[in-house]
Motif scaffolding. Structure first.
Motif, PDB file in Angstrom:
ATOM      1  N   ASP A   1       0.429  -1.115  -5.336  1.00  0.00           N
ATOM      2  CA  ASP A   1      -0.352  -0.630  -4.214  1.00  0.00           C
ATOM      3  C   ASP A   1      -1.842  -0.918  -4.372  1.00  0.00           C
ATOM      4  O   ASP A   1      -2.424  -0.663  -5.433  1.00  0.00           O
TER       5      ASP A   1
ATOM      6  N   ARG B   1      10.125   4.529  -2.192  1.00  0.00           N
ATOM      7  CA  ARG B   1       9.489   3.740  -1.143  1.00  0.00           C
ATOM      8  C   ARG B   1      10.520   3.499  -0.052  1.00  0.00           C
ATOM      9  O   ARG B   1      11.542   2.843  -0.269  1.00  0.00           O
TER      10      ARG B   1
ATOM     11  N   SER C   1       0.848  -1.187   0.000  1.00  0.00           N
ATOM     12  CA  SER C   1       0.000   0.000   0.000  1.00  0.00           C
ATOM     13  C   SER C   1       0.885   1.239   0.000  1.00  0.00           C
ATOM     14  O   SER C   1       1.986   1.217   0.551  1.00  0.00           O
ATOM     15  N   GLY C   2       0.392   2.312  -0.613  1.00  0.00           N
ATOM     16  CA  GLY C   2       1.156   3.545  -0.662  1.00  0.00           C
ATOM     17  C   GLY C   2       0.882   4.473   0.503  1.00  0.00           C
ATOM     18  O   GLY C   2       1.457   5.552   0.568  1.00  0.00           O
TER      19      GLY C   2
ATOM     20  N   PHE D   1       3.312  -6.122   3.506  1.00  0.00           N
ATOM     21  CA  PHE D   1       2.980  -4.792   4.018  1.00  0.00           C
ATOM     22  C   PHE D   1       2.294  -4.948   5.373  1.00  0.00           C
ATOM     23  O   PHE D   1       1.085  -5.157   5.444  1.00  0.00           O
TER      24      PHE D   1
ATOM     25  N   ASP E   1      -6.886   2.856   1.435  1.00  0.00           N
ATOM     26  CA  ASP E   1      -5.506   3.317   1.398  1.00  0.00           C
ATOM     27  C   ASP E   1      -5.313   4.596   2.214  1.00  0.00           C
ATOM     28  O   ASP E   1      -4.209   5.128   2.285  1.00  0.00           O
TER      29      ASP E   1
ATOM     30  N   TRP F   1       6.790  -3.092  -6.465  1.00  0.00           N
ATOM     31  CA  TRP F   1       5.630  -2.916  -5.586  1.00  0.00           C
ATOM     32  C   TRP F   1       4.397  -2.483  -6.368  1.00  0.00           C
ATOM     33  O   TRP F   1       4.481  -1.688  -7.308  1.00  0.00           O
TER      34      TRP F   1
END
Length: 253
Positions: free
Chosen positions: A72, A49, A34-35, A92, A163, A70
């Motif tokens: 997200d 990241r 996830s961002g 994550f 998110d 990655w």
């Protein structure tokens, strides 16, 4: 429940100690993440990241000759995406629980963490017994909810696993629509450091293991990831990464 099929075909340890891996995309490890800002575990900074988890992922992938990539998604989509066959792992902030074991096999732990309760600075909450009749915010998909049965009578306000999960809970706390937030202690300590109007009231020792989720049956990939983590622990690299990103907590390995 949909049957999950392995997507990694083989993993062979060579004589020189390296691995030959067949992943969804050759030479790459496709990581579901996830961002959202979950520092010090993971966060984005000008497209980079950063955090303990990305640093650990890069170090493990270097051991295995893979490039981490990655992707997200909202937290509540992690395991449906893993079952799609387009990704290799979920990596994550995943506490290893029986519920999650129904969807993925997990590596050995690369971290053990506690939970905490965050409140507004003027709050009188200082301990578990102060939570009676409090409006407590928590993730609807969180392992922290397992603790609720052990806490005093209170009103649980569940937040969906979007998110913006943590920011939404913090905004609700600051707007006084809830009285406290229950979440991972490391995340809430970071929130406290950035918000003078908020404070961590107390921590609850759980030492919950965090692991990498792999599609069930992908034993070769699971073994390879465990090998990488074990190497980082044995040579002291994991402890160095922990100290770099989480200097205020002792490394559990």
């Amino acid at each position: 429940m949909e049957t999950l099929r392995p997507i990694v075909a083989a993993s062979d340890r060579k004589m020189d100690g390296s691995f030959s891996l067949s992943t969804v995309q050759p030479g790459k490890l496709r990581i579901i993440a996830s961002g959202f800002d979950a520092r010090p575990m993971s966060y984005m900074d000008e497209g980079r990241r950063l955090g303990y988890e990305p640093a650990t992922a890069r170090a493990v992938c270097e051991k295995l000759g893979l490039e981490p990539v990655w992707y997200d998604f909202p937290l509540d989509k992690f395991y449906s995406q893993l079952s799609s066959g387009q990704y290799d792992v979920v990596w994550f902030s995943q506490p290893v629980t029986q519920k999650r074991r129904a969807w993925a096999d997990f590596t050995r732990a690369y971290g053990r963490f506690d939970v905490a309760v965050l409140v507004r600075d003027e709050s009188t909450i200082e301990a578990v017994e102060d939570l009676k009749e409090v409006r407590l915010g928590a993730s609807a998909d969180s392992t922290e909810l397992d603790l609720i049965n052990q806490l005093p009578d209170l009103e649980i306000v569940e937040f969906p696993g979007s998110d913006r999960l943590l920011p939404e809970m913090i905004e609700a706390l600051q707007a006084k629509t809830i009285d406290a937030v229950l979440d991972d202690a490391l995340l809430l300590l970071a929130v406290e450091a950035m918000n003078p109007d908020l404070r961590v009231a107390f921590e609850i020792s759980t030492q919950m293991p965090f692991g990498i989720g792999v599609v069930p049956g992908n034993r070769e990939l699971l073994d390879a990831l465990n090998y990488g983590l074990n190497q980082l622990i044995a040579e002291g690299t994991l402890a160095k990464l922990w100290t770099q990103w989480i200097p205020y907590k002792p490394c559990p390995f």
